[in-house]
Design an enzyme around this catalytic site. Structure first.
Site, PDB file in Angstrom:
ATOM      1  N   HIS A   1      -1.407  -4.115  -2.735  1.00 56.70           N
ATOM      2  CA  HIS A   1      -0.219  -3.599  -2.429  1.00 56.70           C
ATOM      3  C   HIS A   1       1.326  -4.852  -2.266  1.00 56.70           C
ATOM      4  CE1 HIS A   1      -0.929   0.277  -2.270  1.00 56.70           C
ATOM      5  NE2 HIS A   1      -2.387   0.146  -1.542  1.00 56.70           N
TER       6      HIS A   1
ATOM      7  N   ASN B   1       0.336   7.635  -1.886  1.00 60.36           N
ATOM      8  CA  ASN B   1      -0.046   6.829  -3.392  1.00 60.36           C
ATOM      9  C   ASN B   1       0.621   7.916  -4.265  1.00 60.36           C
ATOM     10  OD1 ASN B   1      -1.465   4.348  -2.914  1.00 60.36           O
ATOM     11  ND2 ASN B   1      -3.414   5.335  -2.811  1.00 60.36           N
TER      12      ASN B   1
ATOM     13  N   TYR C   1      -4.177  -0.915   9.488  1.00 65.34           N
ATOM     14  CA  TYR C   1      -2.448  -0.967   8.210  1.00 65.34           C
ATOM     15  C   TYR C   1      -2.059  -2.195   9.187  1.00 65.34           C
ATOM     16  CZ  TYR C   1      -2.696   1.116   3.663  1.00 65.34           C
ATOM     17  OH  TYR C   1      -2.642   1.693   3.224  1.00 65.34           O
TER      18      TYR C   1
END
Ligand code: NDP
Length: 491
Positions: free
Chosen positions: A59, A132, A342
């Site tokens: 990403h 997503n 993350y």
């Protein structure tokens, strides 16, 4: 008129001293070498060398915008989250869209999933929903994620993405068949970030005021309508305008044409989960709408561009572990891994104080922690005590968990997830294939065959395994793909 006459502010060094000459390096004599005392030169070059931070491993390429989420239905029977507590309530959001596999400078118009990472600045803290544009994913266990991404990225020897690696991994990971069908279908290349849906994809927990909990899936349906590019259109656009998605988003907001999405949820009562026909926590599967119909709950609108792409898009960070009271995780094993990965990525990329940056910090409340210091700490806590318990009036815990406790049983171990009556890796890929129009099926087969045919001539076994997974999803799908691949490999 000289620059001086315009009464403009004086250019300074980083330390604020006036700059006398920003055009000519200080030298030893006219035409001589530079002097080490010209600190403006060294300050500028040194700062420039450090302008990049590590790009995201996945990403990396993205664009973002601020906006508003508005509640349009009563969801209090299922969650006590304050920002969802009444119809008409509005919450500021930041949404970062992205492609997945490409590096920071890659083109937007490519066949790739799109990230849909949403930050709600709620009065109970920031709630991040890192979704997503597809409701499913390639794998269902986070332990496989680094291997999967290695196959999508550059081969250690060739330095390029290799069809051998991609199809080897997918052929040996049958659970990918559903998402691969999606990716090579028409929705695999959205025309823009505005013309695609977003999905929370994972299953999450909602808990109501009475303490009951539910399993929930989020859907963001584009109000602009779905629009996609064919492979040929994308190939041209990627060359002509690599920034096509980013430009489209920015210019539509600049023109006051604010993109919006209708927000829906599917709700599963907690008691249903154990006996549901599919594992409800398997990220490679959807909950068919016939089982749990989507319920409209809100509207998301994007209406403000960031002023500074680096500060607000590149440094924006999202973590699926950022929950607020009334919302929590499910045992989805991909989600469980992301809860760690993350925030860890951002500590590495942006630093331990990433959550203090304007785009990342809470906007509707303030963070009150005892964490201090670290790189680029801004001293925000002043003289406040930095420990707890304390008797100086410092912040205290609430005593109420954010989400409901759930029952577990059995032994620890590297278990395969519990199986459900209709679980297999192919059933929903077949459903999706049969939902496609004949024209979309033809494009799907051509897209897949074109890529599979690139597998090395001496690795027919990789081709066989790859095609076999689609055959198991649907006999017609497999037969047509097999024929198309054979035809291309003869050439
Ligand atoms: P449903 O008929 O209940 O749902 C069909 C869904 O498929 C709709 O949400 C629709 O989205 C979407 N869809 C329609 N055409 C396409 C397409 N060409 N490519 C991708 N998605 C499309 O059936 P099921 O719930 O049983 O799902 C069937 C298949 O649809 C699944 O295997 C899954 O891949 C796909 N799907 C399912 C979703 C779900 O949450 N159940 C969500 C999205 C896709 P839209 O209304 O935007 O056209």
């Amino acid at each position: 008129m000289t620059i001086q006459d315009e009464q403009r502010p004086t250019l300074t060094t980083e330390a604020g001293a006036p700059v006398a000459d920003n055009q000519n390096t200080e030298t030893a004599g006219v035409g001589g070498p530079a002097l080490i005392q010209d600190q403006l030169l060294f300050e500028k070059l040194a700062h420039f060398n450090r302008e990049r931070i590590p790009e995201r491993v996945v990403h990396a390429r993205g664009a973002g915008a601020y906006g508003t989420f508005t509640v349009t239905a009563d969801v209090t029977p299922w969650t006590r989250a304050a920002f969802l507590s009444e119809v008409g309530r509005q919450t500021e959001v930041f949404l970062r869209f992205s492609t997945v596999a490409g590096n920071l400078g890659a083109a937007d118009a490519v066949r790739d999933p799109r990230g849909f990472a949403l930050k709600f600045y709620t009065e109970e803290g920031n709630y991040d929903l890192v979704g997503n544009n597809t409701p499913v994913f390639f794998i269902k266990d986070a332990v496989k994620f680094p291997d999967f991404i290695h196959t999508q990225k550059r081969d250690p020897y060739s330095g390029s993405q290799e069809a051998d690696n991609v199809w080897d991994f997918w052929g040996l990971s049958p659970e990918a068949t559903h998402q691969v069908t999606w990716l090579f279908g028409d929705r695999g290349i959205p025309a823009s970030y505005r013309h695609m849906n977003g999905y929370g994809s994972h299953t999450y927990q909602w808990q109501n005021e009475a303490g009951e909990h539910f399993w929930v899936k989020y859907h963001f349906k584009t109000d602009q309508g779905i629009r996609n590019l064919t492979q040929a259109e994308a190939n041209t656009l990627a060359g002509e305008d690599p920034d096509s998605h980013q430009r489209d988003l920015r210019s539509s907001i600049e023109q006051g044409d604010f993109p919006s999405w209708t927000v829906q949820v599917q709700i599963m009562p907690a008691a249903d989960a154990a006996q549901y026909r599919f594992n409800p926590f398997d990220l490679t599967k959807v909950w068919p709408h016939a089982d749990y119909p989507p319920i409209e709950i809100g509207r998301l609108e994007l209406n403000r561009n960031p002023d500074n792409v680096f500060a607000e898009v590149e440094q924006s960070v999202f973590s699926p572990a950022h929950f607020v009271p009334g919302i929590g995780p499910s045992p989805d094993k991909m989600l469980q891994g992301r809860l760690f990965a993350y925030a860890d990525a951002h500590r590495y990329r942006v630093g331990i104080n990433a959550d203090h940056l304007p785009v990342n910090r809470p906007h509707a409340t303030e963070a009150r922690t005892n964490s201090r210091d670290g790189h680029l700490y801004d001293g925000r806590h002043g003289r406040q005590k930095n420990y707890e318990p304390n008797s100086f009036g410092g912040p205290v815990q609430t005593g109420r968990p954010l989400w409901a406790a759930t029952a577990v049983d059995g032994l620890t171990g590297n278990h395969v997830a519990p199986s459900h009556a209709e679980d297999d890796d192919f059933v929903q890929a077949g459903t999706l294939y049969r939902l496609f129009s004949e024209e979309e099926k033809q494009r799907l087969i051509a897209n897949l065959a074109g890529f599979i045919a690139k597998v090395s001539a001496d690795r027919e076994d990789i081709v066989e395994r790859a095609v076999d997974n689609f055959r198991k999803a649907d006999a017609d799908y497999g037969q047509r793909l097999d024929a198309a691949v054979r035809e291309l490999r003869k050439q």
